[in-house]
Structures are given as structure tokens and as C-alpha cells.
Design a protein around this motif. Structure first.
Motif, PDB file in Angstrom:
ATOM      1  N   UNK A   1     -21.484  -8.907 -16.263  1.00 29.44           N
ATOM      2  CA  UNK A   1     -20.482  -8.006 -15.713  1.00 29.44           C
ATOM      3  C   UNK A   1     -19.345  -7.881 -16.722  1.00 29.44           C
ATOM      4  N   UNK A   2     -18.952  -6.666 -17.052  1.00 27.09           N
ATOM      5  CA  UNK A   2     -17.900  -6.473 -18.048  1.00 27.09           C
ATOM      6  C   UNK A   2     -16.529  -6.666 -17.406  1.00 27.09           C
ATOM      7  N   UNK A   3     -15.552  -6.940 -18.249  1.00 26.92           N
ATOM      8  CA  UNK A   3     -14.185  -7.162 -17.763  1.00 26.92           C
ATOM      9  C   UNK A   3     -13.642  -5.925 -17.064  1.00 26.92           C
ATOM     10  N   UNK A   4     -14.059  -4.727 -17.526  1.00 26.39           N
ATOM     11  CA  UNK A   4     -13.539  -3.508 -16.916  1.00 26.39           C
ATOM     12  C   UNK A   4     -14.117  -3.251 -15.529  1.00 26.39           C
ATOM     13  N   UNK A   5     -15.285  -3.843 -15.218  1.00 21.87           N
ATOM     14  CA  UNK A   5     -15.874  -3.612 -13.901  1.00 21.87           C
ATOM     15  C   UNK A   5     -15.439  -4.662 -12.879  1.00 21.87           C
ATOM     16  N   UNK A   6     -14.750  -5.691 -13.343  1.00 18.09           N
ATOM     17  CA  UNK A   6     -14.258  -6.703 -12.406  1.00 18.09           C
ATOM     18  C   UNK A   6     -13.024  -6.169 -11.692  1.00 18.09           C
ATOM     19  N   UNK A   7     -12.936  -6.523 -10.411  1.00 16.91           N
ATOM     20  CA  UNK A   7     -11.763  -6.118  -9.651  1.00 16.91           C
ATOM     21  C   UNK A   7     -10.569  -6.988 -10.039  1.00 16.91           C
ATOM     22  N   UNK A   8      -9.416  -6.363 -10.157  1.00 12.96           N
ATOM     23  CA  UNK A   8      -8.198  -7.122 -10.453  1.00 12.96           C
ATOM     24  C   UNK A   8      -7.892  -8.026  -9.265  1.00 12.96           C
ATOM     25  N   UNK A   9      -7.437  -9.227  -9.542  1.00 13.77           N
ATOM     26  CA  UNK A   9      -7.095 -10.122  -8.426  1.00 13.77           C
ATOM     27  C   UNK A   9      -5.902  -9.570  -7.643  1.00 13.77           C
ATOM     28  N   UNK A  10      -5.879  -9.891  -6.376  1.00 14.99           N
ATOM     29  CA  UNK A  10      -4.744  -9.505  -5.535  1.00 14.99           C
ATOM     30  C   UNK A  10      -3.479 -10.174  -6.079  1.00 14.99           C
ATOM     31  N   UNK A  11      -2.343  -9.484  -5.972  1.00 15.34           N
ATOM     32  CA  UNK A  11      -1.095 -10.121  -6.411  1.00 15.34           C
ATOM     33  C   UNK A  11      -0.799 -11.358  -5.563  1.00 15.34           C
ATOM     34  N   UNK A  12      -0.108 -12.296  -6.157  1.00 13.83           N
ATOM     35  CA  UNK A  12       0.294 -13.511  -5.430  1.00 13.83           C
ATOM     36  C   UNK A  12       1.197 -13.122  -4.259  1.00 13.83           C
ATOM     37  N   UNK A  13       1.105 -13.885  -3.203  1.00 19.97           N
ATOM     38  CA  UNK A  13       1.934 -13.645  -2.027  1.00 19.97           C
ATOM     39  C   UNK A  13       3.425 -13.700  -2.396  1.00 19.97           C
ATOM     40  N   UNK A  14       3.796 -14.659  -3.237  1.00 24.16           N
ATOM     41  CA  UNK A  14       5.207 -14.781  -3.637  1.00 24.16           C
ATOM     42  C   UNK A  14       5.677 -13.522  -4.358  1.00 24.16           C
ATOM     43  N   UNK A  16       4.509 -10.425  -3.810  1.00 27.20           N
ATOM     44  CA  UNK A  16       4.651  -9.392  -2.779  1.00 27.20           C
ATOM     45  C   UNK A  16       5.927  -9.597  -1.957  1.00 27.20           C
ATOM     46  N   UNK A  17       6.216 -10.846  -1.613  1.00 29.11           N
ATOM     47  CA  UNK A  17       7.432 -11.136  -0.856  1.00 29.11           C
ATOM     48  C   UNK A  17       8.655 -10.780  -1.704  1.00 29.11           C
ATOM     49  N   UNK A  18       8.609 -11.086  -2.982  1.00 25.58           N
ATOM     50  CA  UNK A  18       9.709 -10.740  -3.875  1.00 25.58           C
ATOM     51  C   UNK A  18       9.920  -9.237  -3.971  1.00 25.58           C
TER      52      UNK A  18
END
Length: 150
Positions: A1-14, A16-18
């Protein structure tokens, strides 16, 4: 699987709260500025509406600021005639703070604006999620403050 086809990880909760904190702060600042208030001043007034008679240190804790910063907020609010301070009868060195009629009036003019901001923020949430969110957020604050949040 190539790096471009991987889904970006969800942002950290901290993160999002910020982002939520910054977005709310900007909107609240825009809402209260025409009424002569800063966000820390509005926060102090709203805290005092819920619990009058707080000392500088208590007010600083509840408004999530330092006692030094709260001293500046208190000085500005006193000068504007929005709060009054009296010595605690049991501890003369402790000053208790409460809203004046002018403070209640400016707060009453700001509250519908803040309610509108909060309604916009919660618009996509179900009624159940809206009911649970304050409980969940209080729990998060309590856990990070080791139970010192009031």
C-alpha cells in the motif's frame, strides 16, 4: 500500500479541543466587544452571576486564569462599575466580589449572543448528544484538574 493511498490519521483529541477553544474565544470576543467587555471580563461576570461573593483566587480558578490576570480583570470591571468588592466579614483581608446592577445588565445583553454561538456549535448534534456533552466535558476537566474544578 502506498503512502498516498493510506488514510491520514484522525487529529488528536487535544488538537480538536484546542481548535474549538480558539474558535469559541474568537466568536465570544466578537460578541462581547461591542458591550465593552473582553472574553476574560465576560467570563468573570458570568462566573459571578452563578456564584456571587467569590474571592480573587476563587474567581481566577473558576475563570481558568491566574490570580494576577484576574486582578487586572477585577480592576477593569470595578472601574467600569460592573462589580463591587467588599471585605469578607470573617476574613478582612479577603475581598468578596459581586455583580452590580450595571454588571447584570451588560451580562443580560451578552447572554443571548453567547446562547446563539453555542446553538450554532451544537446544531449538528442529536438531542441526546447535546444533553451528554456538558457531563462529558465536566468529567474531562475534573480529571485533568484532579478534582479541583468547581
Amino acid at each position: 500500500m502506498s503512502a498516498s493511498s493510506q488514510q491520514a490519521p484522525e487529529p488528536r483529541l487535544s488538537y480538536l479541543v484546542g481548535r474549538l477553544d480558539r474558535a469559541l474565544r474568537l466568536l465570544i470576543e466578537e460578541a462581547v466587544r461591542p458591550h465593552g467587555l473582553t472574553v476574560p471580563q465576560y467570563t468573570a461576570l458570568s462566573v459571578l452571576q452563578r456564584q456571587a461573593g467569590l474571592s480573587n483566587a476563587q474567581l481566577a480558578r473558576r475563570a481558568m486564569t491566574t490570580p494576577q490576570s484576574m486582578s487586572e480583570v477585577i480592576a477593569a470591571l470595578t472601574k467600569a462599575g460592573l462589580i463591587r468588592r467588599e471585605a469578607d466579614p470573617a476574613h478582612g483581608r479577603i475581598m468578596r466580589t459581586e455583580l452590580t446592577p450595571a454588571g447584570l445588565d451588560v451580562l443580560a445583553r451578552c447572554e443571548p449572543l453567547i446562547t446563539e454561538i453555542e446553538a450554532r456549535m451544537l446544531a449538528e448534534l442529536s438531542v441526546g448528544d447535546r444533553d451528554r456533552l456538558p457531563l462529558l466535558l465536566r468529567s474531562c476537566v475534573r480529571m485533568l484538574n484532579s478534582g479541583s474544578e468547581s
